[in-house]
Design a protein around this motif. Structure first.
Motif, short mmCIF file in Angstrom:
data_model
loop_
_atom_site.label_atom_id
_atom_site.label_comp_id
_atom_site.label_asym_id
_atom_site.label_seq_id
_atom_site.Cartn_x
_atom_site.Cartn_y
_atom_site.Cartn_z
N GLY A 175 0.80 -1.22 0.00
CA GLY A 175 0.00 0.00 0.00
C GLY A 175 0.83 1.27 0.00
N LYS A 176 0.24 2.33 0.53
CA LYS A 176 0.87 3.65 0.46
C LYS A 176 2.12 3.78 1.33
CE LYS A 176 -2.25 5.57 3.91
NZ LYS A 176 -3.28 6.55 4.17
N ASN A 177 2.31 2.87 2.29
CA ASN A 177 3.50 2.91 3.14
C ASN A 177 4.66 2.11 2.55
OD1 ASN A 177 2.16 4.50 5.00
ND2 ASN A 177 1.38 2.74 6.11
N GLY A 178 4.48 1.49 1.41
CA GLY A 178 5.55 0.76 0.75
C GLY A 178 5.91 -0.53 1.46
N LEU A 179 7.19 -0.86 1.44
CA LEU A 179 7.66 -2.11 2.05
C LEU A 179 7.90 -1.92 3.54
CD1 LEU A 179 10.23 -3.56 -0.52
CD2 LEU A 179 7.99 -4.44 0.08
N GLU A 180 6.84 -2.02 4.30
CA GLU A 180 6.99 -1.95 5.75
C GLU A 180 7.14 -3.36 6.30
OE1 GLU A 180 2.19 -1.22 6.32
OE2 GLU A 180 3.60 0.30 6.97
N ASP A 181 7.49 -3.46 7.58
CA ASP A 181 7.79 -4.76 8.19
C ASP A 181 6.63 -5.75 8.07
OD1 ASP A 181 10.32 -3.94 8.86
OD2 ASP A 181 9.78 -3.33 10.89
N ALA A 182 5.41 -5.27 8.23
CA ALA A 182 4.25 -6.17 8.16
C ALA A 182 4.11 -6.79 6.77
CB ALA A 182 2.98 -5.41 8.52
N VAL A 183 4.38 -6.01 5.74
CA VAL A 183 4.29 -6.51 4.36
C VAL A 183 5.38 -7.56 4.12
CG1 VAL A 183 4.53 -5.86 1.93
CG2 VAL A 183 3.24 -4.41 3.48
N ILE A 184 6.59 -7.27 4.58
CA ILE A 184 7.71 -8.18 4.39
C ILE A 184 7.46 -9.49 5.14
CG2 ILE A 184 10.18 -8.53 4.81
CD1 ILE A 184 10.41 -5.42 4.49
N ASP A 185 6.95 -9.39 6.36
CA ASP A 185 6.65 -10.59 7.15
C ASP A 185 5.57 -11.44 6.50
OD1 ASP A 185 8.58 -9.86 8.98
OD2 ASP A 185 7.14 -8.98 10.40
N SER A 186 4.51 -10.80 6.00
CA SER A 186 3.43 -11.57 5.37
C SER A 186 3.91 -12.20 4.06
CB SER A 186 2.19 -10.71 5.15
OG SER A 186 2.41 -9.76 4.15
N ALA A 187 4.77 -11.50 3.32
CA ALA A 187 5.32 -12.07 2.09
C ALA A 187 6.22 -13.26 2.41
CB ALA A 187 6.10 -11.01 1.32
N ARG A 188 7.02 -13.14 3.47
CA ARG A 188 7.91 -14.25 3.87
C ARG A 188 7.08 -15.47 4.28
NH1 ARG A 188 11.33 -11.62 7.00
NH2 ARG A 188 12.86 -11.48 5.34
N ALA A 189 6.02 -15.25 5.04
CA ALA A 189 5.16 -16.36 5.47
C ALA A 189 4.48 -17.00 4.27
CB ALA A 189 4.13 -15.87 6.47
N ALA A 190 4.00 -16.19 3.34
CA ALA A 190 3.28 -16.71 2.18
C ALA A 190 4.21 -17.51 1.27
CB ALA A 190 2.63 -15.57 1.41
N ILE A 191 5.40 -16.99 1.02
CA ILE A 191 6.31 -17.69 0.09
C ILE A 191 6.87 -18.96 0.72
CG2 ILE A 191 8.54 -16.60 0.58
CD1 ILE A 191 8.69 -16.29 -2.58
N THR A 192 6.99 -18.97 2.05
CA THR A 192 7.43 -20.18 2.74
C THR A 192 6.37 -21.27 2.63
OG1 THR A 192 8.72 -18.86 4.29
CG2 THR A 192 8.19 -21.11 4.96
N ALA A 193 5.11 -20.88 2.72
CA ALA A 193 4.02 -21.85 2.66
C ALA A 193 3.72 -22.30 1.23
CB ALA A 193 2.76 -21.25 3.28
N ARG A 194 3.83 -21.39 0.27
CA ARG A 194 3.33 -21.68 -1.08
C ARG A 194 4.38 -21.86 -2.16
NH1 ARG A 194 -2.01 -18.27 -1.96
NH2 ARG A 194 -2.84 -18.36 0.13
N GLU A 195 5.58 -21.33 -1.98
CA GLU A 195 6.66 -21.32 -2.98
C GLU A 195 6.45 -20.28 -4.07
OE1 GLU A 195 8.82 -25.47 -3.54
OE2 GLU A 195 6.72 -25.58 -4.13
#
Length: 95
Positions: free
Chosen positions: A23-43
């Motif tokens: 969103g408008k805040n760019g790459l904040e910690d919450a976005v990075i954490d959710s992306a890390r969790a998603a890519i770990t689960a899904r590839e």
């Protein structure tokens, strides 16, 4: 990564919905954490940069891929696809 492998991943991602929104805040910690969790689960994940985000889309996807240790497969408009293989991959890439 070979061209054939990227084409295969793009075909898998074509029907996917974005699982991470930037969103408008760019790459904040919450976005990075959710992306890390998603890519770990899904590839393979699809990420969308929302229209109200002032960030440079291509640079943002490249930066996120570097942070996650993932491969940037594709960028189309405001959507990007990232891939990171697991030790025991679910997605079998063609040779």
């Amino acid at each position: 990564m070979k061209g054939k492998q990227k084409r295969y991943l793009r075909s898998l991602a074509a029907t996917m919905d974005p699982v991470v929104m930037i969103g408008k805040n760019g790459l904040e910690d919450a976005v990075i954490d959710s992306a890390r969790a998603a890519i770990t689960a899904r590839e393979l994940i699809k990420i969308k940069v929302l229209n109200n985000s002032p960030v440079d889309v291509e640079a943002t996807f490249e930066e996120l891929a570097d942070m996650l240790g993932a491969e940037l497969v594709q960028i189309i408009g405001h959507n990007g696809v990232l891939y990171k293989a697991k030790k025991e991959p679910k997605i079998v890439l063609p040779d």
